[in-house]
Design a protein around this motif. Structure first.
Motif, short mmCIF file in Angstrom:
data_model
loop_
_atom_site.label_atom_id
_atom_site.label_comp_id
_atom_site.label_asym_id
_atom_site.label_seq_id
_atom_site.Cartn_x
_atom_site.Cartn_y
_atom_site.Cartn_z
N SER A 1 10.92 -1.87 -3.95
CA SER A 1 11.00 -0.84 -2.91
C SER A 1 12.38 -0.18 -2.88
O SER A 1 12.51 1.00 -2.52
N LYS A 2 13.41 -0.92 -3.27
CA LYS A 2 14.78 -0.40 -3.25
C LYS A 2 15.15 0.33 -4.54
O LYS A 2 16.15 1.02 -4.60
N PHE A 3 14.32 0.17 -5.56
CA PHE A 3 14.65 0.70 -6.89
C PHE A 3 14.57 2.22 -6.90
O PHE A 3 13.61 2.82 -6.39
N GLU A 4 15.57 2.87 -7.48
CA GLU A 4 15.60 4.32 -7.60
C GLU A 4 15.59 4.70 -9.08
O GLU A 4 16.48 4.30 -9.83
N TYR A 5 14.59 5.46 -9.48
CA TYR A 5 14.49 5.84 -10.89
C TYR A 5 15.25 7.14 -11.16
O TYR A 5 15.35 8.03 -10.31
N LYS A 6 15.79 7.22 -12.38
CA LYS A 6 16.53 8.41 -12.80
C LYS A 6 16.03 8.95 -14.13
O LYS A 6 16.32 10.09 -14.48
N SER A 7 15.30 8.14 -14.86
CA SER A 7 14.85 8.54 -16.19
C SER A 7 13.42 8.08 -16.41
O SER A 7 12.85 7.35 -15.59
N ASP A 8 12.84 8.51 -17.53
CA ASP A 8 11.49 8.07 -17.86
C ASP A 8 11.44 6.57 -18.08
O ASP A 8 10.45 5.91 -17.74
N SER A 9 12.50 6.01 -18.64
CA SER A 9 12.55 4.56 -18.84
C SER A 9 12.52 3.84 -17.50
O SER A 9 11.86 2.80 -17.35
N ASP A 10 13.24 4.39 -16.52
CA ASP A 10 13.23 3.81 -15.17
C ASP A 10 11.82 3.87 -14.58
O ASP A 10 11.36 2.93 -13.92
N LYS A 11 11.13 5.00 -14.80
CA LYS A 11 9.77 5.14 -14.29
C LYS A 11 8.84 4.11 -14.91
O LYS A 11 7.95 3.57 -14.25
N ASN A 12 9.04 3.85 -16.20
CA ASN A 12 8.23 2.83 -16.88
C ASN A 12 8.38 1.48 -16.20
O ASN A 12 7.40 0.76 -15.96
N TRP B 1 0.84 -1.21 0.00
CA TRP B 1 0.00 0.00 0.00
C TRP B 1 0.87 1.26 0.00
O TRP B 1 0.63 2.19 -0.77
N ARG B 2 1.88 1.27 0.86
CA ARG B 2 2.77 2.44 0.93
C ARG B 2 3.54 2.63 -0.37
O ARG B 2 3.73 3.76 -0.83
N LEU B 3 3.99 1.53 -0.96
CA LEU B 3 4.73 1.62 -2.22
C LEU B 3 3.88 2.26 -3.31
O LEU B 3 4.36 3.10 -4.08
N VAL B 4 2.62 1.89 -3.35
CA VAL B 4 1.71 2.48 -4.34
C VAL B 4 1.55 3.98 -4.10
O VAL B 4 1.68 4.79 -5.02
N TYR B 5 1.29 4.36 -2.85
CA TYR B 5 1.05 5.78 -2.57
C TYR B 5 2.30 6.63 -2.70
O TYR B 5 2.23 7.80 -3.07
N GLU B 6 3.46 6.04 -2.42
CA GLU B 6 4.71 6.79 -2.58
C GLU B 6 5.02 7.07 -4.05
O GLU B 6 5.79 7.98 -4.37
N ASN B 7 4.44 6.28 -4.94
CA ASN B 7 4.72 6.43 -6.37
C ASN B 7 3.45 6.68 -7.18
O ASN B 7 3.43 6.43 -8.39
N ILE B 8 2.42 7.20 -6.52
CA ILE B 8 1.13 7.33 -7.18
C ILE B 8 1.18 8.29 -8.36
O ILE B 8 0.47 8.11 -9.36
N ASP B 9 2.03 9.32 -8.29
CA ASP B 9 2.13 10.26 -9.41
C ASP B 9 2.63 9.56 -10.67
O ASP B 9 2.18 9.86 -11.78
N ILE B 10 3.57 8.64 -10.50
CA ILE B 10 4.10 7.89 -11.64
C ILE B 10 3.06 6.90 -12.15
O ILE B 10 2.85 6.76 -13.36
N LEU B 11 2.38 6.23 -11.23
CA LEU B 11 1.42 5.19 -11.61
C LEU B 11 0.21 5.77 -12.34
O LEU B 11 -0.41 5.09 -13.15
N GLU B 12 -0.12 7.02 -12.06
CA GLU B 12 -1.28 7.64 -12.70
C GLU B 12 -0.96 8.18 -14.09
O GLU B 12 -1.84 8.66 -14.80
N LEU B 13 0.30 8.09 -14.50
CA LEU B 13 0.70 8.60 -15.81
C LEU B 13 0.37 7.64 -16.95
O LEU B 13 0.46 8.00 -18.12
#
Length: 229
Positions: free
Chosen positions: A106-117, A41-53
């Motif tokens: 949970s440990k993954f850190e994104y740096k680019s749009d590809s990482d966000k994907n 649940w926390r993982l989803v909410y911490e990244n909700i801006d990315i997931l809604e894209l």
């Protein structure tokens, strides 16, 4: 159920013991399952801006950075494993695989749009893989993210065989130092996995049957040499 919810109880019961064994109730186990779902649940909410894209997860695999490639491989390997395990009613190992994917994501850190994907694909995969085990929890997250329809109506999530195979290695099987067979295996296979695969190989069996095995030499990710006399 009143304190933790039905899905927490489902996760605990399916994870605590294989279906063919009796279940020993454990308050600690229930709390562990509750913490696991809370982490999702926390993982989803911490990244909700990315997931809604609604990012495209079908980008070029070969062009990904090392960390993104590793996570994407794990995503597709997890889908395959969970699918296989659910078909065999091995719920405990399927949940364990999702837990491992959650840890990596949970440990993954994104740096680019590809990482966000890749991150988005991993999180959505976790939600969908949990649906058969925690349906109310998964559907709630799916709806919060604005996804249309019910998860029960969606075709089961698939995996890319090419990506799964990219994490594979070819292991050579020898008898007395001579090549007798080979097998494509998971790159994370343990030495015991390699030994077991060698002994189970039909061609290897024909060379070692009725002979005494004196030594088994394993070179991780490369070969197994069975010395007989």
């Amino acid at each position: 159920i009143k304190k933790y919810g039905a899905d927490t109880v489902r996760v605990f019961m399916m994870f605590a013991s294989p279906v063919q064994r009796d279940l020993d109730w454990s308050d600690e186990g229930i709390e562990g399952s509750f913490r696991f779902l809370n982490r999702v649940w926390r993982l989803v909410y911490e990244n909700i801006d990315i997931l809604e894209l609604n990012l495209d997860s079908d980008g070029q695999f070969d062009s990904l950075e090392k960390e993104s490639k590793e996570l994407k491989i794990q995503v597709h390997k997890t889908i395959k494993k969970v699918t296989d395990d659910l078909e065999k009613f091995q719920f405990n190992t399927s949940i364990a695989a999702v837990m491992e994917l959650l840890n990596s994501t949970s440990k993954f850190e994104y740096k680019s749009d590809s990482d966000k994907n890749v991150l988005s694909e991993a999180i959505l995969t976790i939600i969908r893989l949990l649906y058969p085990i925690a349906p109310h929890f998964s559907q709630e997250l799916w709806s919060i993210l604005g996804k249309e329809g019910s998860l029960v109506d969606l075709q089961w999530i698939g995996w890319d065989l090419k990506i799964v195979k990219s994490a594979s290695i070819t292991v050579v099987f020898q008898v007395n130092g001579k090549l007798r067979s080979q097998l494509v295996m998971d790159s994370e296979s343990s030495e015991e996995d390699l030994k077991a695969a060698a002994y189970d190989d039909r061609r290897i069996k024909s060379y070692i049957e009725d002979k005494q095995v004196r030594k088994v030499i394993v070179v991780p990710k490369k070969l197994v040499n069975i010395v007989v006399g």
